[in-house]
Design an enzyme around this catalytic site. Sequence first.
Site, PDB file in Angstrom:
ATOM      1  N   GLU A 465       0.868  -1.109  -0.045  1.00 34.19           N
ATOM      2  CA  GLU A 465      -0.039   0.173   0.092  1.00 34.19           C
ATOM      3  C   GLU A 465       0.905   1.103   0.070  1.00 34.19           C
ATOM      4  O   GLU A 465       1.293   1.725  -0.931  1.00 34.19           O
ATOM      5  CB  GLU A 465      -1.053   0.014   1.183  1.00 34.19           C
ATOM      6  N   GLU A 735      -2.230   0.479  13.556  1.00 33.49           N
ATOM      7  CA  GLU A 735      -3.483   0.836  12.617  1.00 33.49           C
ATOM      8  C   GLU A 735      -4.935   0.554  13.382  1.00 33.49           C
ATOM      9  O   GLU A 735      -5.970   1.412  13.035  1.00 33.49           O
ATOM     10  CB  GLU A 735      -3.472  -0.154  11.344  1.00 33.49           C
TER      11      GLU A 735
HETATM   12  C1  BGC Z   1      -5.451   2.688   4.591  1.00 33.48           C
HETATM   13  C2  BGC Z   1      -5.906   3.815   5.369  1.00 33.48           C
HETATM   14  C3  BGC Z   1      -6.808   4.721   4.675  1.00 33.48           C
HETATM   15  C4  BGC Z   1      -8.038   3.708   4.481  1.00 33.48           C
HETATM   16  C5  BGC Z   1      -9.219   4.396   3.706  1.00 33.48           C
HETATM   17  C6  BGC Z   1      -6.447   1.793   4.081  1.00 33.48           C
HETATM   18  O1  BGC Z   1      -6.227   0.751   3.567  1.00 33.48           O
HETATM   19  O2  BGC Z   1      -4.341   2.020   5.289  1.00 33.48           O
HETATM   20  O3  BGC Z   1      -5.185   4.089   6.517  1.00 33.48           O
HETATM   21  O4  BGC Z   1      -7.251   6.028   5.118  1.00 33.48           O
HETATM   22  O5  BGC Z   1      -7.588   2.603   3.705  1.00 33.48           O
HETATM   23  O6  BGC Z   1     -10.020   3.363   3.720  1.00 33.48           O
END
Ligand code: BGC
Length: 929
Positions: A465, A735
């Site tokens: 990501e 997270e």
């Molecule tokens: C990310 C986030 C992001 C989110 C939005 C994720 O995959 O890691 O931090 O803001 O998607 O939905």
Amino acid sequence: MNLRDIRVEYRKNPIGLSVKRPRFSWKMESDEKETVQKSYQIVVKKCIPDLNSRPEGAGPWSGPKQQLEEIVWDTGVTESDESVLLEYDGTELEPECVYHVRIQTEDNHGNRAYADTTFETGIFDNQSFHGDMITHNFAGEETACPVFWKEFSIGKKVARARLYATAHGVYEVCLNGKKVEDYYMAPGWTSYHHRLQYQIYDVTEQLSRANRIEMTVGNGWYKGILGFYCQPDQYGDRVSAFAELRIVYEDGSRESIATDPSWGVRTGKIRYSEIYMGETVDTDAPEIQTGQVSVMDFDKSVLTAQENEPVRITERIPAEKLIVTPKGEKLVDFGQNITGFAEVHVHGKKGQKIQIRHAETLDKDGNFYPETLRQAKSADTYICSGQDQILHPHFTFHGFRYICVEGMETMEPGQFTACVLHSDMEKTGSFWTSNPKVNQLQSNIAWSQRDNFLDIPTDCPQRDERLGWTGDAQIFSWTAAFNRNTALFFSKWMRDVAAESSLEKGVPHVVPDILRQYSAAAWSDVAVIIPWVVYQIYGDRRILEENWKCMHEWVDHIQSHCGENGLWQSGFQYGDWLALDKEESADRTGATDKYMIANAYYLYAADLVRRSAEVLGRHEEARRYAQLYEQTLEAFRKEYYTPTGRIVSETQTGAVLSLYFHLAREQDRPRILKNLLTNIENHKNHLSTGFVGTPYICHALSENGAHQTAGTLFMKEDYPSWLYAVNQGATTIWERWDSIKQDGSFDESGMNSLNHYAYGSVGDWLYRKAAGLSQLEPGYKKFLVRPMFVKGIEETGVSFESVYGKIEVQTSCRNGKIRVYVQVPANTSAVLILPEKEGEITLGSGSYEYEYETDTSLEVKRFSLDSTLSEVLAQPLAVEMFNRMAPGMLEGPMIQFAYQMTFAEMLGAAPEARPLYEAVIDALNEQEQ
Ligand code: BGC
């Protein structure tokens, strides 16, 4: 009085500056109290090399030559206290020229001081670059990185040589076998179709008579695999290089050597390189291919001189220990979750293959656990040459604390170093307390910032990501701007946000935009919030000017999507992302009405646009957005509050937004606060908020007379809380509130990063409320000092290098005494509200100390009758005591229903258990000491 730290566009003695009206800042220092600048004078002179007065035979790369100077700007003595970001307003600057700046000031006590600096302009007109963007003709399947090269000789003596370089891909440039600068991942990641940065290097000292320049280009973000679908070729399917070396000889003549069809290209030792997947470097006998160079179509108007700080290795961490796991894996533990790469010092056999894989954590059995990386392989492979070597990758970075090493028979800790990579922003803030767990949390916040500010603000640095998620960046931007100077970093990124946004489509969810998804509340609001943050923290008006169009167009975009009731109630929303209050746990958007959040942010953004219009002197627009705000607020109140003052979404986040964004009617605020407190109490003083509510929950409580609850909630150590992760050994922010569960297992939803700064946004509350430092005027020209006690923290300290100078606040409350120390920089003032005292004290510059008596004690024991059974049973000592003192109790069939009860609640049913509970609590508190 002294002047120090003169900056030109935030930098010291910059070269290659392409800003036509650079801004100057300086700091005053004085031993006298209440010092204010009374006047300043700025004189800028253009330096003209005096070729005639140069002594014969002065060395080719010798020191300073005589210069003639011509005044291009003189402000004259100007009565003013401005000392930050004063904009150049003289004769038009010329490209590739050195300018000398003198700042002179006088203070209100009649003292005078001056200080000097220089800056060098670079290229103002991109069309003046002679170079071509050149590429290679290697087959599509060839994974080795091309090396573009050129040999040239120099016959004359060089006065100055500047290399301008960039690439489609990521590059390293070597001159005569040496990397020209310690930059990594250049040219960085921008919205390449609109903007491509080039770097500027001073290579005067690196030139000799015969020279060879080599540029190696990796796939990087341009051509490499990117995004959660791991797609290559996001911007193009071929990497290419652009360079221009401009030499000024001592005789005044000039020459440039630029990428063109006369360059050569070959493959080199880097056989494969991908940001997510890692790199393969063959230092033994790689099969070198020679190719043909050709010129690419390239629009030079997208070029822009490096805007933010380069990515560098900012710290080198030695291995903490070597581990052999139960599965037999050989690991190195660096003790800290970082972003960067591992450097290995080996004397391997010729042809020996070493592979390094990366992980953030171990599983509960102590084995290597790379699952949080998802499809990112993050494997670096080296083929040894047979000599003593230091091996590292060039065009990749990993998020890791542990590496798993294969291919080395013997290993010593001294052979491994973790190299920390990020945009090299200046460290400006520190925050500390007497509580080691809170300090660890602060360290985790600072680390997640470093780990995720790698040229763009990313969500996470480890998995497939690593994108510029706008919501995450927006949420964290206040905290970030305290820890490090983020002005250049965010200014650069906001130009990409603006480049990829429009009135029609709105603002992307990630920038640079590779997802093509637009417009979601709290995410797209980045367009307005970050320019406002940078203006507030650094007094930078220009970021508002530059972003004005994008800022108001975002609000206009929402307005054009509103229904007849004037509210935005359609389309996709992330809601209160990852909040814990939604029963359908697969839905990550939380329980708060998504459109209530969307409209709360719409109001927030409209208000910031109005305030920005005022700062920019756009009075007509300021009126228009004020009106829009009023109308929308009325519609909002009608839609989301009952006539008797209940919120349609009676969640924590619903209440927090109502209070913090001042959305609720004045008369309804007490009821909303009361309901919020009841909600928190029902959660045993825990939060249940996600990305939207978390940054503000403690602020909303502290600002509405419930600071004590904010403190209690903040100091919770069991799930869900900030300190829960600290107790689980986290070295970065996670997270999820439960990325690692109490039993050591992991969240397995496929989205579980251990290095995600969003929840680190509580840092802003720590600085502003716990330590008590907030700006009242942009740049902290005037600031508020109002420390607010938190039970469990007897001492707080904050130090912040503002654009005016260093601010310090230290507060302690122990042994019946409150002590407060405040340092106010020259040319600023502060408003101090002392804890437990009435009234405000206005302070001019200087240091101040206060000491007075109190009955307050901030000492707390971690465990009490308010602890829940599950919190207590997380301690092995408690389990052992219960089993010993009340055999069978924990096996009782009903015990699971008591896990979430506090001891106080359990005593209601069984008062006779009090001595037992108290014994356990005392023993646990003793163990904590
Ligand atoms: C990310 C986030 C992001 C989110 C939005 C994720 O995959 O890691 O931090 O803001 O998607 O939905």
